[in-house]
Enzyme design. Structure first.
Site, PDB file in Angstrom:
ATOM      1  N   MET A  19     -11.609  19.587 -28.933  1.00 36.81           N
ATOM      2  CA  MET A  19     -11.001  18.926 -27.760  1.00 36.81           C
ATOM      3  C   MET A  19     -11.804  19.162 -26.489  1.00 36.81           C
ATOM      4  O   MET A  19     -12.747  19.949 -26.475  1.00 36.81           O
ATOM      5  CB  MET A  19      -9.579  19.429 -27.555  1.00 36.81           C
ATOM      6  CG  MET A  19      -8.537  18.619 -28.282  1.00 36.81           C
ATOM      7  SD  MET A  19      -6.883  19.136 -27.762  1.00 36.81           S
ATOM      8  CE  MET A  19      -5.898  17.947 -28.664  1.00 36.81           C
ATOM      9  N   ARG A  76     -17.584  16.243 -44.797  1.00 40.44           N
ATOM     10  CA  ARG A  76     -16.143  16.328 -44.522  1.00 40.44           C
ATOM     11  C   ARG A  76     -15.932  16.433 -43.015  1.00 40.44           C
ATOM     12  O   ARG A  76     -16.819  16.884 -42.286  1.00 40.44           O
ATOM     13  CB  ARG A  76     -15.533  17.584 -45.145  1.00 40.44           C
ATOM     14  CG  ARG A  76     -15.572  17.632 -46.655  1.00 40.44           C
ATOM     15  CD  ARG A  76     -14.514  16.729 -47.279  1.00 40.44           C
ATOM     16  NE  ARG A  76     -14.419  16.927 -48.705  1.00 40.44           N
ATOM     17  CZ  ARG A  76     -15.211  16.355 -49.622  1.00 40.44           C
ATOM     18  NH1 ARG A  76     -16.178  15.525 -49.223  1.00 40.44           N
ATOM     19  NH2 ARG A  76     -15.035  16.602 -50.908  1.00 40.44           N
ATOM     20  N   ARG A  95       3.453  13.732 -18.739  1.00 43.31           N
ATOM     21  CA  ARG A  95       2.380  13.146 -17.932  1.00 43.31           C
ATOM     22  C   ARG A  95       2.981  12.083 -17.015  1.00 43.31           C
ATOM     23  O   ARG A  95       3.689  11.192 -17.472  1.00 43.31           O
ATOM     24  CB  ARG A  95       1.319  12.521 -18.833  1.00 43.31           C
ATOM     25  CG  ARG A  95       0.611  13.538 -19.751  1.00 43.31           C
ATOM     26  CD  ARG A  95      -0.597  12.899 -20.401  1.00 43.31           C
ATOM     27  NE  ARG A  95      -1.104  13.656 -21.532  1.00 43.31           N
ATOM     28  CZ  ARG A  95      -1.953  14.683 -21.433  1.00 43.31           C
ATOM     29  NH1 ARG A  95      -2.371  15.072 -20.249  1.00 43.31           N
ATOM     30  NH2 ARG A  95      -2.376  15.295 -22.513  1.00 43.31           N
ATOM     31  N   HIS A 103     -11.354  16.421 -23.821  1.00 42.65           N
ATOM     32  CA  HIS A 103     -11.251  15.138 -23.126  1.00 42.65           C
ATOM     33  C   HIS A 103     -12.638  14.584 -22.841  1.00 42.65           C
ATOM     34  O   HIS A 103     -13.428  14.473 -23.774  1.00 42.65           O
ATOM     35  CB  HIS A 103     -10.397  15.308 -21.857  1.00 42.65           C
ATOM     36  CG  HIS A 103      -9.822  14.016 -21.377  1.00 42.65           C
ATOM     37  ND1 HIS A 103      -9.683  13.718 -20.036  1.00 42.65           N
ATOM     38  CD2 HIS A 103      -9.387  12.933 -22.033  1.00 42.65           C
ATOM     39  CE1 HIS A 103      -9.160  12.516 -19.898  1.00 42.65           C
ATOM     40  NE2 HIS A 103      -8.970  12.011 -21.107  1.00 42.65           N
ATOM     41  N   ILE A 147      -6.877  23.368 -20.928  1.00 39.40           N
ATOM     42  CA  ILE A 147      -7.850  23.921 -21.878  1.00 39.40           C
ATOM     43  C   ILE A 147      -9.238  23.344 -21.622  1.00 39.40           C
ATOM     44  O   ILE A 147     -10.234  23.940 -21.969  1.00 39.40           O
ATOM     45  CB  ILE A 147      -7.439  23.661 -23.356  1.00 39.40           C
ATOM     46  CG1 ILE A 147      -7.364  22.161 -23.671  1.00 39.40           C
ATOM     47  CG2 ILE A 147      -6.160  24.370 -23.704  1.00 39.40           C
ATOM     48  CD1 ILE A 147      -7.303  21.851 -25.177  1.00 39.40           C
ATOM     49  N   ASP A 148      -9.291  22.154 -21.005  1.00 40.23           N
ATOM     50  CA  ASP A 148     -10.566  21.424 -20.901  1.00 40.23           C
ATOM     51  C   ASP A 148     -11.567  22.056 -19.930  1.00 40.23           C
ATOM     52  O   ASP A 148     -12.752  21.763 -19.989  1.00 40.23           O
ATOM     53  CB  ASP A 148     -10.314  19.970 -20.461  1.00 40.23           C
ATOM     54  CG  ASP A 148      -9.409  19.230 -21.423  1.00 40.23           C
ATOM     55  OD1 ASP A 148      -9.349  19.623 -22.596  1.00 40.23           O
ATOM     56  OD2 ASP A 148      -8.752  18.271 -20.985  1.00 40.23           O
TER      57      ASP A 148
HETATM   58  O1  F6P Z   1      -6.159  17.843 -21.498  1.00 42.41           O
HETATM   59  C1  F6P Z   1      -5.865  18.565 -22.625  1.00 42.41           C
HETATM   60  C2  F6P Z   1      -6.029  17.719 -23.862  1.00 42.41           C
HETATM   61  O2  F6P Z   1      -5.660  18.490 -24.989  1.00 42.41           O
HETATM   62  C3  F6P Z   1      -7.422  17.145 -24.050  1.00 42.41           C
HETATM   63  O3  F6P Z   1      -8.337  18.069 -24.548  1.00 42.41           O
HETATM   64  C4  F6P Z   1      -7.113  15.991 -24.988  1.00 42.41           C
HETATM   65  O4  F6P Z   1      -8.064  14.968 -24.809  1.00 42.41           O
HETATM   66  C5  F6P Z   1      -5.759  15.531 -24.516  1.00 42.41           C
HETATM   67  O5  F6P Z   1      -5.182  16.595 -23.813  1.00 42.41           O
HETATM   68  C6  F6P Z   1      -4.836  15.127 -25.624  1.00 42.41           C
HETATM   69  O6  F6P Z   1      -3.710  14.592 -25.062  1.00 42.41           O
HETATM   70  P1  F6P Z   1      -2.338  14.353 -25.824  1.00 42.41           P
HETATM   71  O7  F6P Z   1      -1.642  15.667 -25.959  1.00 42.41           O
HETATM   72  O8  F6P Z   1      -1.602  13.418 -24.951  1.00 42.41           O
HETATM   73  O9  F6P Z   1      -2.675  13.801 -27.184  1.00 42.41           O
END
Ligand code: F6P
Length: 356
Positions: A178, A274, A74, A180, A135-136
């Protein structure tokens, strides 16, 4: 000679390799004077001049392979004009690497932030094309991003598998999906997996409503409840907070949101509960067939752009047609779910709760 650079940036996902393969195979098929350079670990490869010259052999056998053959990292857009720890100015360094390699084009697979950087490089004069990866599925300007369908499959399988224990033991399960800041994967996986409650960032929830669903299910003899919660799930109360205040609240969370949700439900009901977190498995493993096809189409379109000399666009899916959209129109914009979309309305009609 046609010289093309490639990189993958941001979180990895399934079908990145399939997209790179689509680009390369098309270029090799159309021209016999192609040189492809793969930058290692995202924009870092361009900044530090770390790359490798790729051959047709490198693109063989990668269609089904998850992750990215180039590595990724990133490089936040907001830090683009801040020099590296070694004092390197990032944008000038990337331009320099592009120039030294005498590239004709750069193809970048990335999500929102990465496309913003790609657009900046395009504005600085580089011939850039972006591929919609994440994936988001939160990238503006495209109906789909590759990785999304594969992630839905994995999250759905997780919900499916949890069902057996939930029903055997009569438990409440909170499964964190997931996505984001958006709810695309939790919505689709929640419906595909038969979740009873789906909590999305776009629809703030309250605990009374979630608990009412659990109690109604108990009363009707179901014994268990499955809650598919987005990692960005937010209560109505939290949604009223100032952005800064909410950010601070998230920052002080020791664990993720599902633990908070499970704790609160337990505190209010004493119900056996859980949590389950499929986490990065949702980004892992082989791409599903749909993602392989879509990523391949995206790669072919990017290569055609290179061959035609058209740049500054992101390849997109509009109504299942592959199109080109200007990067300047999409870069950095988030594509949220419409809380009134047909799918959510239909889910409500059949009794799925969104906790609101
Ligand atoms: O953007 C893809 C993603 O997997 C999101 O769904 C999640 O919030 C984020 O990246 C997690 O980021 P990292 O791999 O830096 O923990």
């Amino acid at each position: 000679m046609l010289r093309v650079g490639m990189l993958t940036s941001g979180g990895d996902c399934q079908a990145l390799n399939a997209a790179l393969r689509g680009v390369a195979k098309t270029l090799y098929a159309k021209r016999d004077d192609v040189e492809i350079y793969g930058f290692l670990n995202g924009y870092q490869g361009m900044i530090y001049g770390k790359y490798k010259k790729l051959t047709p052999q490198d693109f063989s056998g990668i269609l089904t392979r998850g992750g990215t053959m180039l590595g990724t990292s990133r490089t936040p857009f907001k830090e683009l004009d801040i020099p590296t720890p070694e004092g390197i100015q990032k944008v000038p360094a990337m331009k320099q690497t592009y120039k030294e390699l005498q590239l004709d084009a750069l193809v970048m697979g990335g999500g929102n932030g990465s496309t913003k950087t790609a657009n900046r490089l395009y504005e600085e004069g580089l011939n850039v094309i972006a591929l919609p990866k994440t994936i988001d599925n939160d990238t503006w300007g495209t109906d789909y991003t590759f990785g999304f369908d594969s992630a839905i499959e994995i999250a759905t399988k997780c919900i499916d598998d949890i069902h057996t224990t939930a029903s055997s033991h009569g438990r409440v399960f909170v499964i964190e999906i997931m996505g984001h800041k958006v709810g695309w994967i939790p919505l689709y996986a929640g419906i595909a997996g038969g979740a009873d409650v789906i909590l999305l960032p776009e629809i703030p929830f309250n605990y009374d409503s979630v608990i009412k669903t659990i109690e109604e299910r108990d009363a009707s003899g179901h014994r268990f409840t499955i809650i598919a919660a987005a990692e960005g799930a937010i209560t109505k109360q939290q949604a009223k907070m100032k952005k800064k205040e909410y950010k601070a609240l998230i920052a002080q969370r020791k664990y993720s949101v599902v633990h908070e949700i499970a704790d609160e439900i337990f505190a209010r009901t004493g119900r056996e509960i859980r949590v389950a977190i499929p986490g990065h498995t949702q980004r892992g493993g082989q791409p599903c067939a749909r993602d392989r096809v879509f990523a391949t189409q995206v790669g072919v379109e990017a290569a055609m752009g290179v061959l035609e000399g058209e740049f500054g666009f992101m390849v997109a899916d509009k109504g299942r047609e592959i199109v080109r959209v200007p990067m300047s129109e999409v870069a950095g914009k988030l594509k949220y779910l419409d809380p009134n979309c047909q799918l959510i309305q239909q889910a409500r009609q059949m009794g799925i709760s969104f906790g609101d």
